[in-house]
Design a protein around this motif. Structure first.
Motif, PDB file in Angstrom:
ATOM      1  N   ASP A   1      47.104  28.512  46.632  1.00 20.80           N
ATOM      2  CA  ASP A   1      47.725  28.105  47.675  1.00 20.80           C
ATOM      3  C   ASP A   1      46.845  28.105  48.983  1.00 20.80           C
ATOM      4  OD1 ASP A   1      47.106  30.685  47.929  1.00 20.80           O
ATOM      5  OD2 ASP A   1      49.003  31.781  47.971  1.00 20.80           O
ATOM      6  N   SER A   2      45.813  27.734  48.858  1.00 24.26           N
ATOM      7  CA  SER A   2      44.967  27.278  50.040  1.00 24.26           C
ATOM      8  C   SER A   2      45.345  26.546  51.043  1.00 24.26           C
ATOM      9  CB  SER A   2      43.633  27.154  49.563  1.00 24.26           C
ATOM     10  OG  SER A   2      43.514  25.934  49.008  1.00 24.26           O
ATOM     11  N   ASP A   3      46.014  25.406  50.647  1.00 23.79           N
ATOM     12  CA  ASP A   3      46.420  24.500  51.438  1.00 23.79           C
ATOM     13  C   ASP A   3      48.160  24.010  51.049  1.00 23.79           C
ATOM     14  OD1 ASP A   3      46.940  22.265  53.206  1.00 23.79           O
ATOM     15  OD2 ASP A   3      45.286  21.034  52.519  1.00 23.79           O
ATOM     16  N   MET A   4      48.831  24.908  51.549  1.00 27.56           N
ATOM     17  CA  MET A   4      50.075  24.841  51.162  1.00 27.56           C
ATOM     18  C   MET A   4      50.838  23.772  51.739  1.00 27.56           C
ATOM     19  SD  MET A   4      52.629  26.453  49.325  1.00 27.56           S
ATOM     20  CE  MET A   4      52.170  27.858  49.066  1.00 27.56           C
ATOM     21  N   CYS A   5      50.637  23.141  52.883  1.00 32.10           N
ATOM     22  CA  CYS A   5      51.461  22.049  53.373  1.00 32.10           C
ATOM     23  C   CYS A   5      50.854  21.019  52.727  1.00 32.10           C
ATOM     24  CB  CYS A   5      51.035  21.878  54.898  1.00 32.10           C
ATOM     25  SG  CYS A   5      51.873  20.835  55.856  1.00 32.10           S
ATOM     26  N   LYS A   6      49.706  20.747  52.476  1.00 35.12           N
ATOM     27  CA  LYS A   6      49.321  19.289  51.760  1.00 35.12           C
ATOM     28  C   LYS A   6      49.994  19.270  50.267  1.00 35.12           C
ATOM     29  CE  LYS A   6      45.239  16.902  50.399  1.00 35.12           C
ATOM     30  NZ  LYS A   6      43.807  16.875  50.259  1.00 35.12           N
TER      31      LYS A   6
ATOM     32  N   SER B   1      54.984  26.340  57.022  1.00 33.88           N
ATOM     33  CA  SER B   1      53.460  26.507  56.467  1.00 33.88           C
ATOM     34  C   SER B   1      52.696  26.327  57.670  1.00 33.88           C
ATOM     35  CB  SER B   1      53.555  25.562  55.130  1.00 33.88           C
ATOM     36  OG  SER B   1      54.414  25.718  54.305  1.00 33.88           O
ATOM     37  N   LEU B   2      52.637  25.037  58.017  1.00 31.94           N
ATOM     38  CA  LEU B   2      51.780  24.986  59.433  1.00 31.94           C
ATOM     39  C   LEU B   2      51.844  26.034  60.459  1.00 31.94           C
ATOM     40  CD1 LEU B   2      52.211  21.392  60.080  1.00 31.94           C
ATOM     41  CD2 LEU B   2      50.354  22.338  58.804  1.00 31.94           C
ATOM     42  N   ASN B   3      52.762  26.622  60.661  1.00 30.11           N
ATOM     43  CA  ASN B   3      52.932  27.882  61.634  1.00 30.11           C
ATOM     44  C   ASN B   3      52.611  29.208  61.112  1.00 30.11           C
ATOM     45  OD1 ASN B   3      54.065  26.008  63.545  1.00 30.11           O
ATOM     46  ND2 ASN B   3      56.014  26.459  62.825  1.00 30.11           N
ATOM     47  N   GLY B   4      52.118  29.160  60.047  1.00 26.49           N
ATOM     48  CA  GLY B   4      51.666  30.421  59.276  1.00 26.49           C
ATOM     49  C   GLY B   4      52.510  31.368  58.984  1.00 26.49           C
ATOM     50  N   GLY B   5      53.690  31.008  58.427  1.00 26.06           N
ATOM     51  CA  GLY B   5      54.755  31.812  58.137  1.00 26.06           C
ATOM     52  C   GLY B   5      54.428  32.939  57.183  1.00 26.06           C
ATOM     53  N   GLY B   6      53.420  32.620  56.302  1.00 22.59           N
ATOM     54  CA  GLY B   6      53.058  33.544  55.298  1.00 22.59           C
ATOM     55  C   GLY B   6      53.669  33.424  53.887  1.00 22.59           C
ATOM     56  N   LYS B   7      53.386  34.086  52.986  1.00 26.60           N
ATOM     57  CA  LYS B   7      53.895  33.911  51.721  1.00 26.60           C
ATOM     58  C   LYS B   7      55.259  34.422  51.579  1.00 26.60           C
ATOM     59  CE  LYS B   7      49.519  34.193  48.970  1.00 26.60           C
ATOM     60  NZ  LYS B   7      48.802  35.113  47.895  1.00 26.60           N
ATOM     61  N   GLU B   8      55.580  35.420  52.191  1.00 28.85           N
ATOM     62  CA  GLU B   8      57.032  36.193  52.274  1.00 28.85           C
ATOM     63  C   GLU B   8      57.833  34.925  52.808  1.00 28.85           C
ATOM     64  OE1 GLU B   8      57.275  39.868  53.929  1.00 28.85           O
ATOM     65  OE2 GLU B   8      55.934  40.741  52.428  1.00 28.85           O
ATOM     66  N   LYS B   9      57.670  34.538  53.746  1.00 27.11           N
ATOM     67  CA  LYS B   9      58.409  33.306  54.459  1.00 27.11           C
ATOM     68  C   LYS B   9      58.633  32.166  53.690  1.00 27.11           C
ATOM     69  CE  LYS B   9      60.810  31.759  57.934  1.00 27.11           C
ATOM     70  NZ  LYS B   9      62.072  32.634  58.341  1.00 27.11           N
TER      71      LYS B   9
END
Length: 818
Positions: free
Chosen positions: A446-451, A361-369
């Motif tokens: 899903d704006s802050d997925m990591c949190k 999530s932090l590395n910007g993997g995207g929704k598909e990832k």
């Protein structure tokens, strides 16, 4: 053999099971009326964890005893953990019936011939093989996989590498573990009736301790029960009459044992089904009578139990003080250490998966990832390779020094139970995390997925710690009862059993089907020791190293709305983040037919760098989503191993292809013979013959077929024997020439095309420039298999023609098909 079998089955069915069925029905109805239960679980439970999924599919070699050959087989393991072997992958995809289906209940998965030989020698005393010798098979590679059963047929497999062997062994162990757990816990009448009937039957024969073969479905358990008595009798009668060499006698005995076991299993299956049907037919009237007279039945039971307690309690307390209390802490400590380490490892594995999701999530993997990671996480509990570290912690459980005193055959019963509980807790944690994350995404986006992921993770870990403590304490209490109660019953039987029949007069005849003296006697013994067991477990909870919650800590209202999420359907993460129907989805029609083409597959196998897969080993099923079990560290280790390849070339290696395995099994000897003028009419042909030939090591090998190949050789060259190295160099040189010719032809074609383009350049400038830009933008095609990314699978397009059936190769020397 028929008489003991009939006596055992009739005793079990007529005198035990029907009585225990009525008692179990009484306990079930009473629990339903009075209510009560254990501590409320904090984690959610998935109703059907493996819906639309398969466990594994891949290829390995199977040894066929009928012709003593190794054959490539495609293996498919559905969600019921049976092992299905097909002729090929294409046969499975066409929906053909498997060549063989193995139910792994009662089996052991072995990885060495030494372990197998040790078990063979124990099962057949008097016919022992020498140390290091094989019984009647020669493993084609150095990485065998053997399924051993004390009564049924044994199955032999092998793979090409040690890494494959470890993963296959984990899959086979999971099949055995799940198949052994064949009694459904949600059957509150049939399951306790059956287990109590088996236990009382064995106690009547003087066998009070735990039993390793209490595994599988009820017919399988009954077959094991019959074979426990029948097997030694048949062995003593038949083994002395076996003739031939030691290996042949071992093989013949296993064939006889398997044939007897199949006959017994057929009989027990029919007996059990008829017995259950008869008992179920009486359930309605019995249930109505119980609900009408429940108060009177309970009063009568308490009255009789008080009389039995007055007889038994003084003797039980004496045995408890002198023979049991000094050992309770030792038994509990032996159980708690490995079990707690196993559950802690479950928590660590779950946490590591959460860390990986947060990193993506932090590395910007995207929704598909993110969807791929969540699909992978949803099957974590059923991934035997990822869970193997957890299972290994519990396998360290050792009751040495206590087994003989309390008549515990082995700790395998407790190890298997703990591993099943660990898998359930892992799946509960994963399912709860999925539901909490899905709820948060719907409410906050899903704006802050990591949190969001971190917040849900913390909530799940807290709930896991509480549920893990509750499950472990219950497991410890049950294990202590399984160890201590049989010992106490055995010690009390000589003095108490003769006195019990007189208590039957105190029970009304109308209630006699629901109140059995034997069951009430055991309940009194259990009550006498329960207080000490509860106290020991409570004291252990105070020790912080076991990470157990005290009984006074109850989180009943920590998340009151969480149970409502359990009613929601399972989240389809591939659709939620990808927007399309996931490839792993399976329709009800496909599921009914057993096709695994579009199902999600739990376990994947990794292709090693530079190691070809000539027999479809571990290839991906088209359209299947898998869970790769390898991380970056394992890939780095593989690269380090590749750098040491030159040093390893000097040491003997296992064969790397099917042809090499075939050459090892049936060696080919080539002999060059000059042809005289009288034999000038000899032509190419294959003739059947009998005889023998001496190979290099002096061993005589039988010859069944001779293939004659006539070649024209110049004079004087017959005495010059061409070495295999020279022949190989010639083949390589000719191959290089062909490649050079092809490259030259391609180069000439390119030059001619350029000339043609230059001539038409003035007339078609626009079209040529567009075509050139298109040609420049298209990426070059990669045809070398070594350049593929090591994702664990070859793409379906590079698998080769899977529909073609493997053709047998005839051995020149022996004539056998490989």
């Amino acid at each position: 053999t028929v008489c003991p079998f009939r006596n055992l089955i009739s005793f079990l069915s007529d005198l035990v099971y029907e009585q225990q069925y009525a008692v179990a029905l009484f306990n079930s109805v009473r629990f339903e009326i009075e209510g009560g239960g254990g501590t409320q679980s904090q984690l959610l439970h998935r109703k059907d964890p493996l819906a639309g999924c398969t466990i594994f599919s891949g290829s390995l070699f199977q040894y066929l005893e009928e012709n003593r050959k190794w054959r490539n087989r495609f293996v498919f393991v559905p969600k019921d953990y049976t092992i299905n072997l097909y002729e090929s992958k294409a046969a499975h995809e066409r929906g053909l019936h498997p060549k063989l289906t193995i139910n792994c209940a009662g089996y052991k998965a072995l990885t060495s011939m030494e372990e197998y030989m040790e078990l063979i020698n124990k099962s057949l005393p008097g016919v022992k093989a020498k140390v290091g010798s094989n019984p009647f098979i020669k493993c084609a590679t150095g990485f065998p996989l053997i399924l051993w059963h004390p009564y049924a047929r044994h199955h032999y497999f092998c793979v090409m590498t040690e890494k494959e062997q470890k993963k296959w062994h984990a899959v086979l162990q999971d099949c055995v573990r799940d198949s052994n757990n064949g009694l459904p816990e949600n059957c509150t009448v049939k399951t306790p009736a059956f287990t109590d009937a088996v236990r009382l039957h064995r106690q009547a024969r003087g066998q009070y301790g735990t039993w390793d073969m209490m595994c599988g479905t009820p017919p399988q358990i009954l077959a094991n029960l019959v074979m426990e008595t029948l097997h030694p009798d048949i062995r003593n009668m038949i083994v002395p009459r076996l003739k031939g060499k030691m290996q042949q006698r071992q093989k013949n005995w296993m064939l006889i044992s398997d044939a007897v076991y199949k006959q017994v299993l057929t009989q027990t299956t029919g007996q059990y089904e008829a017995l259950v049907e008869a008992c179920e037919a009486q359930r309605g009237p019995l249930d109505a009578r119980l609900r009408t007279d429940m108060d009177q039945i309970i009063t009568s039971k308490e009255h009789v139990s008080s009389k039995i307690r007055a007889l038994v309690l003084p003797k039980a307390e004496q045995i408890l003080r002198t023979n049991i209390q000094p050992y309770i802490n030792s038994i509990l400590e032996a159980l708690m250490d490995p079990t707690s380490r196993g559950f802690a490892e479950v928590r660590d594995v779950f946490f590591r998966e959460m860390v990986e999701i947060s990193k993506n999530s932090l590395n910007g993997g995207g929704k598909e990832k993110m969807g791929e990671n969540m699909e992978r996480l949803s099957m974590l509990a059923f991934h035997p390779v990822k869970m193997q570290s957890c299972y290994e912690k519990v396998e360290e459980l050792n009751l040495e020094g206590l087994q003989q005193r309390f008549d515990v055959s082995s700790p395998s019963v407790f190890i298997s139970r703990a591993q099943i509980l660990m898998r359930e807790q892992m799946d509960n944690a994963v399912y709860t995390f999925e539901q909490l994350l899905n709820q948060s995404l719907e409410a906050q986006g899903d704006s802050d997925m990591c949190k969001l992921t971190q917040r849900c993770q913390d909530r799940v870990l807290k709930k896991y710690d509480y549920d893990s403590s509750t499950v472990r304490k219950k497991f410890f209490r049950e294990a202590l009862l399984q160890i201590i109660i049989p010992y106490m019953l055995q010690q009390l039987a000589p003095s108490c059993s003769p006195e019990l029949p007189r208590f039957k007069e105190l029970i009304f005849e109308d209630f006699s089907r629901f109140l059995l003296i034997e069951n009430m006697f055991e309940e009194v013994v259990l009550q006498s020791v329960s207080k000490d067991i509860m106290m020991a477990v409570k004291e252990a909870a105070v020790q912080r190293r076991h990470n157990l919650y005290r009984d006074s800590i109850i989180l009943t209202n920590s998340d009151p709305n969480l149970h409502l999420l359990g009613e929601n359907p399972q989240v389809d993460w591939a659709t939620k983040f990808g927007g399309d129907e996931p490839e792993g989805s399976v329709s009800s029609a496909d599921e009914g037919r057993g096709f695994g083409r579009r199902r999600k597959q739990v376990v994947s196998m990794i292709q090693l760098d530079g190691v070809p897969l000539p027999y479809e080993s571990c290839l991906e099923v088209p359209g299947v989503e898998l869970i790769p079990e390898e991380d970056a560290e394992s890939k780095e280790e593989e690269n380090e191993e590749d750098q040491l390849g030159k040093a390893e070339d000097l040491s003997p290696k296992s064969p790397d292809s099917v042809n090499e395995i075939r050459d090892l099994i049936n060696p080919v000897v080539e002999v060059a013979v000059p042809v005289s003028k009288e034999q000038s009419e000899v032509t190419n042909k294959t003739e059947a013959t009998t005889g023998s030939i001496s190979v290099e090591d002096g061993v005589e090998e039988g010859v069944t077929h001779v293939t004659t190949v006539v070649e024209t050789v110049p004079k004087g060259s017959l005495g010059e024997k061409t070495s295999p190295q020279a022949i190989l160099q010639q083949l390589l040189a000719s191959k290089k020439q062909e490649v050079d010719k092809e490259e030259a032809a391609i180069q000439n074609a390119i030059e001619e095309l350029e000339i043609a383009v230059q001539e038409d350049e003035s007339e078609q400038i626009t079209e040529i420039s567009a075509a050139e830009s298109d040609n420049e933008s298209s990426p070059p095609l990669v045809t070398d298999s070594s350049s593929r990314e090591d994702s664990g699978f070859q793409s379906p397009t590079s698998e080769g023609p899977v529909d073609s059936e493997p053709q047998p190769i005839t051995n020149v020397q022996t004539g056998r098909e490989c």
